[in-house]
Design a protein around this motif. Structure first.
Motif, PDB file in Angstrom:
ATOM      1  N   LEU A 182       0.822  -1.205   0.000  1.00  0.00           N
ATOM      2  CA  LEU A 182       0.000   0.000   0.000  1.00  0.00           C
ATOM      3  C   LEU A 182       0.862   1.264   0.000  1.00  0.00           C
ATOM      4  O   LEU A 182       0.501   2.272  -0.616  1.00  0.00           O
ATOM      5  CB  LEU A 182      -0.951  -0.008   1.196  1.00  0.00           C
ATOM      6  CG  LEU A 182      -2.025  -1.101   1.158  1.00  0.00           C
ATOM      7  CD1 LEU A 182      -2.846  -1.099   2.446  1.00  0.00           C
ATOM      8  CD2 LEU A 182      -2.943  -0.931  -0.051  1.00  0.00           C
ATOM      9  N   THR A 183       2.015   1.209   0.665  1.00  0.00           N
ATOM     10  CA  THR A 183       2.932   2.352   0.671  1.00  0.00           C
ATOM     11  C   THR A 183       3.479   2.620  -0.724  1.00  0.00           C
ATOM     12  O   THR A 183       3.631   3.774  -1.151  1.00  0.00           O
ATOM     13  CB  THR A 183       4.090   2.101   1.650  1.00  0.00           C
ATOM     14  OG1 THR A 183       3.575   1.942   2.973  1.00  0.00           O
ATOM     15  CG2 THR A 183       5.070   3.272   1.638  1.00  0.00           C
ATOM     16  N   LYS A 184       3.757   1.532  -1.460  1.00  0.00           N
ATOM     17  CA  LYS A 184       4.337   1.652  -2.802  1.00  0.00           C
ATOM     18  C   LYS A 184       3.278   1.693  -3.906  1.00  0.00           C
ATOM     19  O   LYS A 184       3.617   1.710  -5.087  1.00  0.00           O
ATOM     20  CB  LYS A 184       5.284   0.479  -3.057  1.00  0.00           C
ATOM     21  CG  LYS A 184       6.482   0.439  -2.113  1.00  0.00           C
ATOM     22  CD  LYS A 184       7.339  -0.799  -2.358  1.00  0.00           C
ATOM     23  CE  LYS A 184       8.519  -0.852  -1.415  1.00  0.00           C
ATOM     24  NZ  LYS A 184       9.335  -2.094  -1.624  1.00  0.00           N
ATOM     25  N   ASN A 185       1.990   1.694  -3.496  1.00  0.00           N
ATOM     26  CA  ASN A 185       0.880   1.725  -4.467  1.00  0.00           C
ATOM     27  C   ASN A 185       0.949   0.574  -5.473  1.00  0.00           C
ATOM     28  O   ASN A 185       0.698   0.750  -6.674  1.00  0.00           O
ATOM     29  CB  ASN A 185       0.851   3.059  -5.214  1.00  0.00           C
ATOM     30  CG  ASN A 185       0.484   4.219  -4.314  1.00  0.00           C
ATOM     31  OD1 ASN A 185      -0.426   4.108  -3.492  1.00  0.00           O
ATOM     32  ND2 ASN A 185       1.198   5.326  -4.453  1.00  0.00           N
ATOM     33  N   LEU A 186       1.301  -0.610  -4.958  1.00  0.00           N
ATOM     34  CA  LEU A 186       1.349  -1.788  -5.819  1.00  0.00           C
ATOM     35  C   LEU A 186      -0.061  -2.283  -6.108  1.00  0.00           C
ATOM     36  O   LEU A 186      -0.965  -2.151  -5.268  1.00  0.00           O
ATOM     37  CB  LEU A 186       2.163  -2.900  -5.155  1.00  0.00           C
ATOM     38  CG  LEU A 186       3.624  -2.591  -4.835  1.00  0.00           C
ATOM     39  CD1 LEU A 186       4.285  -3.800  -4.179  1.00  0.00           C
ATOM     40  CD2 LEU A 186       4.380  -2.187  -6.093  1.00  0.00           C
ATOM     41  N   SER A 193      -0.966 -11.996  -3.614  1.00  0.00           N
ATOM     42  CA  SER A 193      -0.203 -11.075  -4.461  1.00  0.00           C
ATOM     43  C   SER A 193       0.640 -10.120  -3.614  1.00  0.00           C
ATOM     44  O   SER A 193       1.741  -9.731  -4.020  1.00  0.00           O
ATOM     45  CB  SER A 193      -1.138 -10.295  -5.394  1.00  0.00           C
ATOM     46  OG  SER A 193      -2.098  -9.553  -4.670  1.00  0.00           O
ATOM     47  N   ALA A 194       0.146  -9.758  -2.430  1.00  0.00           N
ATOM     48  CA  ALA A 194       0.947  -8.923  -1.525  1.00  0.00           C
ATOM     49  C   ALA A 194       2.146  -9.697  -1.004  1.00  0.00           C
ATOM     50  O   ALA A 194       3.268  -9.177  -0.941  1.00  0.00           O
ATOM     51  CB  ALA A 194       0.079  -8.433  -0.365  1.00  0.00           C
ATOM     52  N   ILE A 195       1.916 -10.960  -0.624  1.00  0.00           N
ATOM     53  CA  ILE A 195       3.005 -11.811  -0.144  1.00  0.00           C
ATOM     54  C   ILE A 195       4.032 -12.057  -1.246  1.00  0.00           C
ATOM     55  O   ILE A 195       5.252 -12.040  -1.019  1.00  0.00           O
ATOM     56  CB  ILE A 195       2.448 -13.153   0.376  1.00  0.00           C
ATOM     57  CG1 ILE A 195       1.626 -12.942   1.658  1.00  0.00           C
ATOM     58  CG2 ILE A 195       3.568 -14.159   0.616  1.00  0.00           C
ATOM     59  CD1 ILE A 195       2.431 -12.569   2.876  1.00  0.00           C
TER      60      ILE A 195
END
Length: 234
Positions: A182-186, A193-195
Protein backbone atom coordinates in the motif's frame (compact mmCIF):
# COMPACT_ATOMS: atom_id res chain seq x y z
CA UNK A 1 0.74 -22.78 19.92
CA UNK A 2 -0.07 -20.07 17.43
CA UNK A 3 -3.59 -18.69 17.45
CA UNK A 4 -5.78 -18.32 14.37
CA UNK A 5 -7.72 -15.14 13.64
CA UNK A 6 -9.92 -14.25 10.71
CA UNK A 7 -10.55 -11.09 8.72
CA UNK A 8 -13.68 -10.71 6.62
CA UNK A 9 -13.84 -7.60 4.43
CA UNK A 10 -17.55 -6.81 4.07
CA UNK A 11 -17.74 -3.17 3.11
CA UNK A 12 -18.67 -3.62 -0.54
CA UNK A 13 -21.95 -2.46 -2.05
CA UNK A 14 -22.29 -5.28 -4.60
CA UNK A 15 -23.50 -3.06 -7.44
CA UNK A 16 -23.43 -5.90 -9.96
CA UNK A 17 -26.14 -7.70 -8.00
CA UNK A 18 -28.64 -4.95 -8.86
CA UNK A 19 -30.29 -5.46 -5.47
CA UNK A 20 -31.78 -3.10 -2.90
CA UNK A 21 -28.97 -3.80 -0.43
CA UNK A 22 -25.32 -4.95 -0.39
CA UNK A 23 -25.03 -8.57 -1.55
CA UNK A 24 -23.71 -9.78 1.82
CA UNK A 25 -27.14 -9.00 3.27
CA UNK A 26 -29.20 -10.87 0.70
CA UNK A 27 -31.01 -13.97 1.93
CA UNK A 28 -29.80 -17.51 1.33
CA UNK A 29 -31.31 -20.43 3.22
CA UNK A 30 -33.63 -20.45 6.26
CA UNK A 31 -33.82 -16.65 6.12
CA UNK A 32 -30.06 -16.44 6.74
CA UNK A 33 -28.06 -13.76 4.94
CA UNK A 34 -24.90 -14.39 2.94
CA UNK A 35 -22.78 -12.72 5.63
CA UNK A 36 -24.41 -14.67 8.45
CA UNK A 37 -23.66 -17.92 6.64
CA UNK A 38 -20.02 -16.95 6.11
CA UNK A 39 -19.56 -15.79 9.70
CA UNK A 40 -21.18 -18.95 11.05
CA UNK A 41 -18.69 -20.96 9.02
CA UNK A 42 -15.57 -19.35 10.48
CA UNK A 43 -16.92 -18.80 13.99
CA UNK A 44 -17.99 -22.41 14.41
CA UNK A 45 -14.44 -23.79 14.27
CA UNK A 46 -12.95 -24.34 17.71
CA UNK A 47 -9.39 -23.66 16.59
CA UNK A 48 -10.21 -20.15 15.34
CA UNK A 49 -9.62 -17.71 18.19
CA UNK A 50 -11.58 -14.65 17.04
CA UNK A 51 -11.62 -12.19 14.20
CA UNK A 52 -12.46 -8.88 12.62
CA UNK A 53 -15.17 -7.71 10.24
CA UNK A 54 -14.82 -4.61 8.09
CA UNK A 55 -18.20 -3.03 7.36
CA UNK A 56 -19.36 0.25 5.84
CA UNK A 57 -19.41 3.17 8.25
CA UNK A 58 -23.17 3.66 7.90
CA UNK A 59 -24.07 -0.03 7.68
CA UNK A 60 -27.70 -0.36 8.78
CA UNK A 61 -27.97 -4.13 8.29
CA UNK A 62 -25.20 -5.58 10.45
CA UNK A 63 -26.64 -4.57 13.86
CA UNK A 64 -29.74 -6.72 13.31
CA UNK A 65 -27.91 -9.90 12.28
CA UNK A 66 -28.41 -12.92 14.50
CA UNK A 67 -24.77 -13.89 15.07
CA UNK A 68 -22.39 -14.12 18.06
CA UNK A 69 -20.69 -10.74 18.34
CA UNK A 70 -18.78 -11.02 21.61
CA UNK A 71 -15.62 -12.37 19.94
CA UNK A 72 -15.97 -10.22 16.82
CA UNK A 73 -14.13 -6.93 16.31
CA UNK A 74 -15.95 -4.65 13.87
CA UNK A 75 -14.37 -1.64 12.20
CA UNK A 76 -15.07 0.78 9.35
CA UNK A 77 -14.02 -0.61 5.98
CA UNK A 78 -11.57 1.25 3.75
CA UNK A 79 -12.06 2.50 0.22
CA UNK A 80 -10.76 -0.75 -1.33
CA UNK A 81 -10.63 -4.39 -0.32
CA UNK A 82 -6.88 -4.06 0.29
CA UNK A 83 -7.41 -1.07 2.57
CA UNK A 84 -10.07 -3.00 4.49
CA UNK A 85 -7.86 -6.05 5.02
CA UNK A 86 -4.97 -3.88 6.21
CA UNK A 87 -7.28 -2.09 8.65
CA UNK A 88 -8.31 -5.54 9.90
CA UNK A 89 -4.68 -6.42 10.50
CA UNK A 90 -4.24 -3.19 12.43
CA UNK A 91 -7.35 -4.00 14.49
CA UNK A 92 -5.66 -7.25 15.55
CA UNK A 93 -2.32 -5.66 16.40
CA UNK A 94 -2.91 -5.71 20.16
CA UNK A 95 -3.84 -9.40 20.33
CA UNK A 96 -2.16 -11.18 17.41
CA UNK A 97 1.44 -12.35 17.77
CA UNK A 98 3.88 -12.35 14.84
CA UNK A 99 3.60 -16.11 14.32
CA UNK A 100 -0.19 -16.26 14.65
CA UNK A 101 -2.21 -17.20 11.60
CA UNK A 102 -4.60 -14.86 9.80
CA UNK A 103 -7.36 -16.22 7.56
CA UNK A 104 -8.86 -13.73 5.11
CA UNK A 105 -12.16 -14.89 3.62
CA UNK A 106 -14.57 -13.07 1.32
CA UNK A 107 -17.93 -12.25 2.86
CA UNK A 108 -19.63 -13.45 -0.33
CA UNK A 109 -18.13 -16.99 -0.29
CA UNK A 110 -20.43 -18.98 2.01
CA UNK A 111 -20.20 -22.27 0.12
CA UNK A 112 -17.49 -24.14 2.05
CA UNK A 113 -18.31 -26.76 4.66
CA UNK A 114 -16.75 -26.74 8.12
CA UNK A 115 -14.80 -29.89 7.26
CA UNK A 116 -13.37 -28.34 4.09
CA UNK A 117 -12.22 -25.25 5.95
CA UNK A 118 -10.63 -27.36 8.70
CA UNK A 119 -8.73 -29.45 6.15
CA UNK A 120 -7.40 -26.31 4.48
CA UNK A 121 -6.23 -24.85 7.80
CA UNK A 122 -4.48 -28.07 8.80
CA UNK A 123 -2.78 -28.44 5.43
CA UNK A 124 -1.45 -24.88 5.39
CA UNK A 125 -0.30 -24.93 9.02
CA UNK A 126 1.72 -28.11 8.64
CA UNK A 127 3.19 -27.48 5.20
CA UNK A 128 6.97 -27.51 5.66
CA UNK A 129 8.38 -24.01 6.31
CA UNK A 130 4.98 -22.56 5.52
CA UNK A 131 4.35 -18.85 5.77
CA UNK A 132 0.89 -19.48 4.34
CA UNK A 133 -1.19 -20.48 1.38
CA UNK A 134 -4.45 -20.06 -0.49
CA UNK A 135 -7.31 -22.03 -1.96
CA UNK A 136 -7.31 -21.98 -5.75
CA UNK A 137 -8.92 -23.88 -8.60
CA UNK A 138 -6.94 -25.20 -11.58
CA UNK A 139 -8.18 -23.80 -14.88
CA UNK A 140 -10.22 -26.34 -16.84
CA UNK A 141 -11.05 -24.23 -19.89
CA UNK A 142 -8.66 -23.03 -22.56
CA UNK A 143 -7.19 -19.72 -21.38
CA UNK A 144 -6.87 -16.84 -23.83
CA UNK A 145 -4.96 -13.61 -23.41
CA UNK A 146 -6.95 -10.77 -24.97
CA UNK A 147 -6.18 -7.17 -25.88
CA UNK A 148 -8.65 -4.73 -27.45
CA UNK A 149 -11.19 -7.50 -28.00
CA UNK A 150 -8.78 -9.77 -29.85
CA UNK A 151 -6.87 -12.88 -28.80
CA UNK A 152 -3.14 -12.28 -28.56
CA UNK A 153 -2.12 -15.76 -27.39
CA UNK A 154 -3.30 -19.01 -25.83
CA UNK A 155 -1.85 -19.63 -22.37
CA UNK A 156 -0.93 -23.08 -21.10
CA UNK A 157 -3.76 -23.82 -18.67
CA UNK A 158 -1.60 -26.36 -16.78
CA UNK A 159 0.14 -23.39 -15.16
CA UNK A 160 -3.05 -21.42 -14.39
CA UNK A 161 -4.95 -21.47 -11.10
CA UNK A 162 -7.92 -19.26 -10.22
CA UNK A 163 -7.46 -17.78 -6.75
CA UNK A 164 -10.17 -18.14 -4.12
CA UNK A 165 -10.37 -17.39 -0.43
CA UNK A 166 -9.69 -18.38 2.32
CA UNK A 167 -6.11 -17.19 2.15
CA UNK A 168 -4.06 -17.87 5.26
CA UNK A 169 -0.72 -16.35 6.28
CA UNK A 170 1.41 -15.63 9.33
CA UNK A 171 0.49 -12.29 10.84
CA UNK A 172 3.96 -10.74 10.62
CA UNK A 173 4.37 -11.56 6.93
CA UNK A 174 0.88 -10.47 5.93
CA UNK A 175 1.14 -7.19 7.84
CA UNK A 176 4.51 -6.40 6.28
CA UNK A 177 3.26 -7.37 2.83
CA UNK A 178 0.23 -5.08 2.99
CA UNK A 179 2.16 -2.23 4.56
CA UNK A 180 4.76 -2.26 1.79
CA UNK A 181 2.29 -2.85 -1.02
CA UNK A 182 0.00 0.00 0.00
CA UNK A 183 2.93 2.35 0.67
CA UNK A 184 4.34 1.65 -2.80
CA UNK A 185 0.88 1.72 -4.47
CA UNK A 186 1.35 -1.79 -5.82
CA UNK A 187 -1.57 -3.39 -7.64
CA UNK A 188 -2.56 -6.18 -5.27
CA UNK A 189 -5.85 -7.99 -5.65
CA UNK A 190 -5.52 -10.55 -2.88
CA UNK A 191 -3.33 -11.53 0.06
CA UNK A 192 -1.15 -13.85 -2.03
CA UNK A 193 -0.20 -11.07 -4.46
CA UNK A 194 0.95 -8.92 -1.53
CA UNK A 195 3.00 -11.81 -0.14
CA UNK A 196 4.45 -12.50 -3.60
CA UNK A 197 5.63 -8.87 -3.79
CA UNK A 198 7.88 -9.64 -0.81
CA UNK A 199 9.51 -12.44 -2.79
CA UNK A 200 7.70 -15.41 -1.19
CA UNK A 201 5.90 -18.24 -2.95
CA UNK A 202 2.62 -19.10 -1.18
CA UNK A 203 1.37 -22.68 -0.99
CA UNK A 204 -1.53 -23.71 -3.25
CA UNK A 205 -4.34 -25.83 -1.84
CA UNK A 206 -6.86 -27.03 -4.40
CA UNK A 207 -10.21 -25.43 -3.73
CA UNK A 208 -13.77 -26.40 -4.56
CA UNK A 209 -16.18 -25.42 -7.35
CA UNK A 210 -18.87 -24.57 -4.78
CA UNK A 211 -16.52 -22.05 -3.13
CA UNK A 212 -17.39 -19.42 -5.71
CA UNK A 213 -17.90 -15.76 -4.93
CA UNK A 214 -21.45 -14.45 -5.19
CA UNK A 215 -21.18 -11.59 -7.66
CA UNK A 216 -24.18 -11.72 -10.00
CA UNK A 217 -27.86 -12.65 -9.43
CA UNK A 218 -27.30 -16.07 -11.02
CA UNK A 219 -24.58 -16.78 -8.43
CA UNK A 220 -27.05 -16.15 -5.61
CA UNK A 221 -29.60 -18.53 -7.12
CA UNK A 222 -26.94 -21.21 -7.61
CA UNK A 223 -25.69 -20.87 -4.04
CA UNK A 224 -29.24 -21.20 -2.69
CA UNK A 225 -29.68 -24.38 -4.73
CA UNK A 226 -26.38 -25.86 -3.50
CA UNK A 227 -27.16 -25.14 0.14
CA UNK A 228 -30.64 -26.58 -0.19
CA UNK A 229 -29.21 -29.75 -1.74
CA UNK A 230 -26.63 -29.99 1.06
CA UNK A 231 -29.30 -29.64 3.71
CA UNK A 232 -31.38 -32.42 2.15
CA UNK A 233 -28.36 -34.73 2.27
CA UNK A 234 -27.66 -34.12 5.97
Amino acid sequence: MANIFFIIPAGGVGSRMQADRPKQYLKLLDDQTVLESTLNLVQSLENIHSGTLGISENDAYFPILNIPKDQLITYSAGETRSDTVFLGLKALSNIAKPDDWIIVHDAARPGLTHEELELFITEVMYEEDSIGGIMAMPAVDTVKQVAHGQITQTIDRETIYLAQTPQMFRYQYLYQAYEEALTKNLAITDEASAIEALGYKPYIYQGYPHNFKITHPTDLRLMRFLLEERKLCE
